[in-house]
Design an enzyme around this catalytic site. Structure first.
Site, PDB file in Angstrom:
ATOM      1  N   ASP A 146      34.050  44.270 -21.315  1.00  0.00           N
ATOM      2  CA  ASP A 146      35.222  44.235 -22.180  1.00  0.00           C
ATOM      3  C   ASP A 146      34.739  44.189 -23.623  1.00  0.00           C
ATOM      4  O   ASP A 146      33.605  43.791 -23.899  1.00  0.00           O
ATOM      5  CB  ASP A 146      36.077  43.006 -21.856  1.00  0.00           C
ATOM      6  N   HIS A 147      35.578  44.610 -24.531  1.00  0.00           N
ATOM      7  CA  HIS A 147      35.288  44.520 -25.960  1.00  0.00           C
ATOM      8  C   HIS A 147      35.829  43.198 -26.489  1.00  0.00           C
ATOM      9  O   HIS A 147      37.047  42.981 -26.484  1.00  0.00           O
ATOM     10  CB  HIS A 147      35.917  45.692 -26.717  1.00  0.00           C
ATOM     11  N   PHE A 167      41.542  43.844 -25.032  1.00  0.00           N
ATOM     12  CA  PHE A 167      42.310  44.448 -23.930  1.00  0.00           C
ATOM     13  C   PHE A 167      41.657  45.691 -23.335  1.00  0.00           C
ATOM     14  O   PHE A 167      42.348  46.638 -22.975  1.00  0.00           O
ATOM     15  CB  PHE A 167      43.750  44.781 -24.360  1.00  0.00           C
ATOM     16  N   HIS A 168      40.336  45.714 -23.198  1.00  0.00           N
ATOM     17  CA  HIS A 168      39.640  46.892 -22.677  1.00  0.00           C
ATOM     18  C   HIS A 168      38.785  46.589 -21.445  1.00  0.00           C
ATOM     19  O   HIS A 168      37.623  46.987 -21.387  1.00  0.00           O
ATOM     20  CB  HIS A 168      38.741  47.506 -23.763  1.00  0.00           C
ATOM     21  N   PRO A 169      39.285  45.903 -20.422  1.00  0.00           N
ATOM     22  CA  PRO A 169      38.436  45.634 -19.253  1.00  0.00           C
ATOM     23  C   PRO A 169      38.149  46.906 -18.463  1.00  0.00           C
ATOM     24  O   PRO A 169      39.046  47.708 -18.210  1.00  0.00           O
ATOM     25  CB  PRO A 169      39.272  44.646 -18.440  1.00  0.00           C
TER      26      PRO A 169
END
Length: 538
Positions: A295-296, A470-472
């Site tokens: 994730d980011h 919000f980038h899983p």
């Protein structure tokens, strides 16, 4: 209808990937497609007005309200982990930023032995559904379902931040989607004339009347049905009853990097120790399920300023708020069209990196935490994230109940390299704020605070201000059969099983260097072609 019956394809999840899959698979009228979605319809105004993400995230109508476990790298904090709970999935509540990532991301996938996933291989799939405001060229498409527009608002303070970027070595560019996104520009957004353009708007609603498409919402998938090693259907719960749908062809999981591995595990596929812990019998051992979570992590630095308009001040004025509403009602312009971030900047945290490894999201506003009120003074937020973290986490089913939230452990900042990048990121944000172009606005650091100077202090600060952007991805890793963490092969077929594919962000072996929504749609576009080719025996 309740969805029970026999179909050629069952697609689980009507989010970014699922809407693309459903659209492509049922073009052939002979294909009966069932699309299952646990969330509801998007018949709420805040799913369509761009600024509505402020009301959707953290709202049980729109968000699954997941939380991580306590994270050591975040000083023991547990953080919210938003995921869309609606037709359109997270594309109905996300930041609307159109971003493909870097050519080197996909070439890196190819170099892992994944033929067909290099930049030159995947670019045509981005172009196939793109409707770019600039029209057709070598790197952009037009006429597709996925609308891309320029933002419909400007802020003088963001122009100044962009000028400051030039002064510290971040050049101005005019397109982040050419394969090398280093530089600064205003984010292009997935909107149409000032309205959010979700996957549902682009791919699902135009075809929902097709007789061979069957969409069932408020339907919670409980388990994949197997006949020996072949997926043959899906059991799901809706309206107080359990239903079963059969698949003549394939079951396609598009429930996202959190939802897909949870359903796989509840169906008896995954790490035997995890399945034993939740009391699910092992159908097929596959140790990579739920692992490789990436994730980011964004670090939100905030600077108070003077002498410039920001949303903080405008929002506090009843008169200006009324003008904002009127501007949107009459022209579909102004702050109500704003994505969460307007100005993007891609840079290197140090010369050690061949391509940009940081992404800045710059906003003409500030708050203590997402969901809390804007500050009452003018300020800007310079959020920065490590694009290619080396830390790896996991997500696993926590109980045999499919409605229970899974255990999510991103493992942020667990690797030395990520901690070094975090410290360098904060230093670079400070350099940006201290550049001459911003001097007239007298920026004063509020978060994390100028007292954090030493490496230890910066690491503690990163743990305090860090949160997901919000980038899983990565939890059903695409890999070679000899990769012990691989869950799917390069055709996205679950290893060791037939009739089952995973088609969403969870298949990414490594996270892309930017926002992940449009890469997920590319994956679905490519997957649909592979599924149909296999059905033809090609």
């Amino acid at each position: 209808m309740n969805g029970a019956g026999i179909y050629d394809y069952i697609v689980v999840g009507a989010g970014s990937a699922g809407c693309v899959l459903a659209n492509r698979l049922n073009r052939d009228q002979r294909n009966q497609v069932l699309l299952i979605e646990a969330g509801g319809n998007d018949n709420w105004i805040w799913f369509h007005i761009p600024v509505g993400y402020l009301y959707a995230i953290g709202n049980p109508r729109a968000d699954w309200l997941f939380k991580t476990e306590a994270e050591t790298g975040l000083n023991g904090r547990s953080i919210a982990y938003p995921r869309g709970k609606v037709i359109g999935g997270s594309s109905a509540i996300n930041g609307m930023i159109y971003m493909r990532g870097q050519a080197a991301d996909y070439d890196g996938w190819r170099q892992l032995g994944l033929a067909g996933w290099g930049w030159d291989d995947v670019l045509p799939y981005f172009l196939r559904h793109e409707d770019h405001h600039g029209g057709v060229c070598d790197l952009h498409g037009a006429g597709g379902e996925w609308r891309v527009e320029r933002p419909r608002i400007s802020w003088r303070i963001l122009d100044a931040v962009r000028d400051a970027g030039v002064e510290i070595g971040i050049p101005k560019v005019d397109d982040f989607n050419r394969g090398d996104n280093e530089g600064s520009d205003y984010f292009e957004v997935n909107q149409r004339r000032g309205r959010r353009w979700s996957a549902a708007a682009g791919f699902l609603k135009p075809i929902v009347a097709r007789p061979n498409l069957h969409v069932v919402d408020h339907a919670h998938a409980e388990r994949i049905l197997f006949n020996r090693r072949r997926a043959v259907g899906l059991r799901y719960f809706r309206d107080g009853a359990t239903h079963e749908a059969q698949a003549r062809g394939e079951v396609l999981l598009a429930a996202g990097a959190i939802g897909s591995p949870q359903l796989i595990e509840l169906s008896g596929v995954g790490r035997p120790d995890v399945l034993e812990k939740i009391g699910v019998p092992v159908v097929h051992p596959l140790p990579g399920v739920g692992e490789n979570l990436q994730d980011h992590l964004q670090l939100r630095t905030v600077f108070r300023i003077s002498g410039a308009r920001t949303l903080n001040v405008d929002y506090r004025s009843p008169v200006k708020r009324a003008m904002i509403g009127l501007d949107y009602a009459l022209r579909r312009r102004g702050p109500m069209t704003m994505a969460p971030s307007q100005l993007g900047m891609f840079a290197k945290s140090s010369p050690d990196y061949a391509t940009a490894n940081l992404e800045f999201h710059v906003q003409p506003l500030s708050l203590d935490r997402f969901g809390e009120p804007l500050h009452g003074f003018p300020a800007i937020t310079i959020s920065v994230c490590n694009l290619r973290p080396s830390s790896r986490g996991s997500t696993h089913a926590s109980t045999p109940d499919p409605r229970a939230s899974p255990s999510i452990r991103p493992n942020y900042l667990s690797m030395i390299e990520d901690r070094r990048v975090a410290c360098d990121s904060i230093r670079l944000a400070r350099r940006l704020a201290a550049a001459p172009a911003l001097a007239r606005y007298s920026p004063r650091e509020l978060m994390p605070g100028p007292e954090a100077i030493r490496e230890d202090d910066l690491m503690k600060a990163a743990g305090e201000i860090g949160t997901t952007i919000f980038h899983p991805v990565g939890t059903a890793k695409m890999g070679r059969p000899d990769d012990p963490e691989a869950v799917v092969d390069q055709q996205l077929r679950v290893l060791g099983l037939d009739g089952l594919r995973v088609v969403d962000a969870s298949i990414m072996p490594r996270i892309t260097s930017g926002n992940t929504n449009s890469p997920t749609m590319m994956i679905a576009e490519k997957a649909a072609e592979m599924v149909l080719a296999d059905a033809r025996g090609a």
